[in-house]
Motif scaffolding. Structure first.
Motif, PDB file in Angstrom:
ATOM      1  N   SER A 205       0.822  -1.210   0.000  1.00  0.00           N
ATOM      2  CA  SER A 205       0.000   0.000   0.000  1.00  0.00           C
ATOM      3  C   SER A 205       0.860   1.266   0.000  1.00  0.00           C
ATOM      4  O   SER A 205       1.599   1.520   0.951  1.00  0.00           O
ATOM      5  N   PRO A 206       0.761   2.103  -1.053  1.00  0.00           N
ATOM      6  CA  PRO A 206       1.553   3.343  -1.130  1.00  0.00           C
ATOM      7  C   PRO A 206       0.849   4.488  -0.409  1.00  0.00           C
ATOM      8  O   PRO A 206       0.142   5.293  -1.017  1.00  0.00           O
ATOM      9  N   ILE A 207       1.035   4.589   0.899  1.00  0.00           N
ATOM     10  CA  ILE A 207       0.264   5.526   1.724  1.00  0.00           C
ATOM     11  C   ILE A 207       1.004   6.855   1.840  1.00  0.00           C
ATOM     12  O   ILE A 207       2.179   6.897   2.213  1.00  0.00           O
ATOM     13  N   ASN A 208       0.300   7.921   1.542  1.00  0.00           N
ATOM     14  CA  ASN A 208       0.846   9.275   1.663  1.00  0.00           C
ATOM     15  C   ASN A 208       0.621   9.768   3.088  1.00  0.00           C
ATOM     16  O   ASN A 208      -0.516   9.998   3.506  1.00  0.00           O
ATOM     17  N   VAL A 209       1.720   9.963   3.844  1.00  0.00           N
ATOM     18  CA  VAL A 209       1.585  10.396   5.240  1.00  0.00           C
ATOM     19  C   VAL A 209       1.100  11.838   5.339  1.00  0.00           C
ATOM     20  O   VAL A 209       0.666  12.270   6.416  1.00  0.00           O
ATOM     21  N   ASN A 210       1.145  12.570   4.240  1.00  0.00           N
ATOM     22  CA  ASN A 210       0.731  13.976   4.266  1.00  0.00           C
ATOM     23  C   ASN A 210      -0.747  14.173   3.992  1.00  0.00           C
ATOM     24  O   ASN A 210      -1.257  15.293   4.122  1.00  0.00           O
ATOM     25  N   THR A 211      -1.448  13.121   3.579  1.00  0.00           N
ATOM     26  CA  THR A 211      -2.895  13.213   3.367  1.00  0.00           C
ATOM     27  C   THR A 211      -3.663  12.218   4.231  1.00  0.00           C
ATOM     28  O   THR A 211      -4.893  12.183   4.175  1.00  0.00           O
ATOM     29  N   GLY A 244       3.646  19.419   5.488  1.00  0.00           N
ATOM     30  CA  GLY A 244       3.852  17.982   5.473  1.00  0.00           C
ATOM     31  C   GLY A 244       5.271  17.550   5.799  1.00  0.00           C
ATOM     32  O   GLY A 244       6.135  18.354   6.168  1.00  0.00           O
ATOM     33  N   TRP A 245       5.503  16.227   5.670  1.00  0.00           N
ATOM     34  CA  TRP A 245       6.806  15.628   5.931  1.00  0.00           C
ATOM     35  C   TRP A 245       7.429  15.111   4.636  1.00  0.00           C
ATOM     36  O   TRP A 245       6.721  14.780   3.683  1.00  0.00           O
ATOM     37  N   SER A 246       8.726  14.982   4.637  1.00  0.00           N
ATOM     38  CA  SER A 246       9.378  14.054   3.716  1.00  0.00           C
ATOM     39  C   SER A 246       9.326  12.696   4.400  1.00  0.00           C
ATOM     40  O   SER A 246       9.085  12.610   5.620  1.00  0.00           O
ATOM     41  N   VAL A 247       9.550  11.623   3.675  1.00  0.00           N
ATOM     42  CA  VAL A 247       9.505  10.293   4.286  1.00  0.00           C
ATOM     43  C   VAL A 247      10.574  10.177   5.370  1.00  0.00           C
ATOM     44  O   VAL A 247      10.339   9.628   6.457  1.00  0.00           O
ATOM     45  N   THR A 248      11.753  10.715   5.112  1.00  0.00           N
ATOM     46  CA  THR A 248      12.833  10.660   6.096  1.00  0.00           C
ATOM     47  C   THR A 248      12.457  11.418   7.362  1.00  0.00           C
ATOM     48  O   THR A 248      12.664  10.927   8.483  1.00  0.00           O
ATOM     49  N   ASN A 265      10.220   3.111   2.867  1.00  0.00           N
ATOM     50  CA  ASN A 265       9.766   3.861   1.694  1.00  0.00           C
ATOM     51  C   ASN A 265       8.406   3.407   1.181  1.00  0.00           C
ATOM     52  O   ASN A 265       7.947   3.904   0.155  1.00  0.00           O
ATOM     53  N   GLN A 266       7.788   2.457   1.887  1.00  0.00           N
ATOM     54  CA  GLN A 266       6.401   2.127   1.526  1.00  0.00           C
ATOM     55  C   GLN A 266       5.513   3.340   1.753  1.00  0.00           C
ATOM     56  O   GLN A 266       4.581   3.583   0.982  1.00  0.00           O
TER      57      GLN A 266
END
Length: 312
Positions: A205-211, A244-248, A265-266
């Motif tokens: 699942s490609p989940i966007n942490v910013n949404t 929002g965040w970057s993944v890192t 990176n998922q």
């Protein structure tokens, strides 16, 4: 005279019947034309949505909820009608097809996907053994072999039922297919439905942490296979910074630094899939449609699924 009167009465009745048939035929034709026009308007809404998605992505490294685009209804008045649509992040969910991996028609169990599905069900209060059996049954339903997983069910189990049917042997096209999988009772289905989807890929699942909405923060618990509790995940999402965040940046937060999963990176900072719900009224016709869009690495937006009904 009586004969003439009888003939007049019969002819009058026949004329009334013929006129009724003509009137109903014209009505049916008008209804069909109105429905057809309403569907064309719905297709036009898809074109508008694809353009909006392209503008949202626009080569940016992050997609956030800024601008209030997500789940906000928009309306377009047209002559004799109205087009209404609602665009949302279509990847904020567990992809049911990620319990397998492979190419084409050769699909086999993916351990990471199964583990995440079990973690999600456990976080939703499903007993561990039941969660394992449901994950096995789902894997058997999708995979291309005839070997039964421990606790799962292959063709022989379904053929013994009434009515008899077989496993799908391919990726799910609709979440509602879960209803046919052994063990997925109405109660289990209702508990899972707001958090799962059937994307046209077996990728994790490609989940966007910013949404990601706070009410879906349990998906962070899923990705970390239970390492991050639903309560902690909700607190993290509620504290999302402006922009929002970057993944890192997301994984280096003090609350999460000790719970980084095998594939950090998922989680993404942007969105790959979008859903569109469309409602069109035109004259006396009403049409509903739901579509799924995918954003390619090149930035091209394409429609990958459409149904002429609500996405239940």
């Amino acid at each position: 005279m009586l004969t003439v009167l009888l003939l007049v009465a019969v002819l009058a009745t026949l004329a009334a019947v013929v006129l009724d048939d003509i009137r109903f035929g014209l009505r049916r034709a008008a209804n069909a034309e109105a429905v057809g026009q309403a569907r064309w308007y719905a297709l036009g809404a898809e074109t508008l949505a694809a353009g909006q998605i392209g503008r949202l992505i626009g080569g940016q490294e992050r997609l956030t909820l800024d601008g209030g685009w997500a789940d906000r209804p928009f309306s377009f008045p047209v002559e004799n009608g109205l087009i209404q649509g609602r665009l949302t992040d279509g990847g904020s969910c567990f992809n049911l097809n990620s319990v397998v991996q492979g190419v084409g028609e050769v699909l086999s169990r993916r351990e990471a996907g199964v583990a995440q599905f079990i973690a999600l069900m456990s976080a939703l209060g499903v007993a561990p053994r039941e969660a394992e059996m449901l994950a096995a049954a789902l894997t058997d339903w999708i995979d291309s072999d005839g070997v039964r997983e421990s606790g799962g069910a292959e063709d022989e189990a379904y053929l013994a039922g009434s009515p008899a049917y077989r496993t799908g042997g391919t990726l799910l096209a609709e979440v509602s297919e879960l209803r046919a999988v052994r063990g997925f009772t109405p109660a289990i289905y209702a508990r899972l439905r707001p958090l799962v989807c059937a994307l046209p890929t077996s990728d994790l699942s490609p989940i966007n942490v910013n949404t990601l909405a706070p009410e879906k923060a349990v998906l962070i618990t899923m990705v970390t296979e239970g390492e991050v509790s639903p309560e902690l995940a909700q607190r993290v999402i509620a504290a999302r910074p402006v922009g929002g965040w970057s993944v890192t940046d997301f994984w280096t937060q003090p609350a999460l630094a000790e719970h980084i999963p095998g594939d950090p990176n998922q989680l993404k900072a942007t969105t790959r899939f979008f859903t569109l719900q469309t409602e069109v009224t035109y004259l006396d016709a009403e049409v509903v449609a739901s579509g799924l869009f995918e954003v390619a690495p090149s930035g091209q937006v394409r429609l990958v699924a459409r149904r002429w009904t609500y996405d239940e």
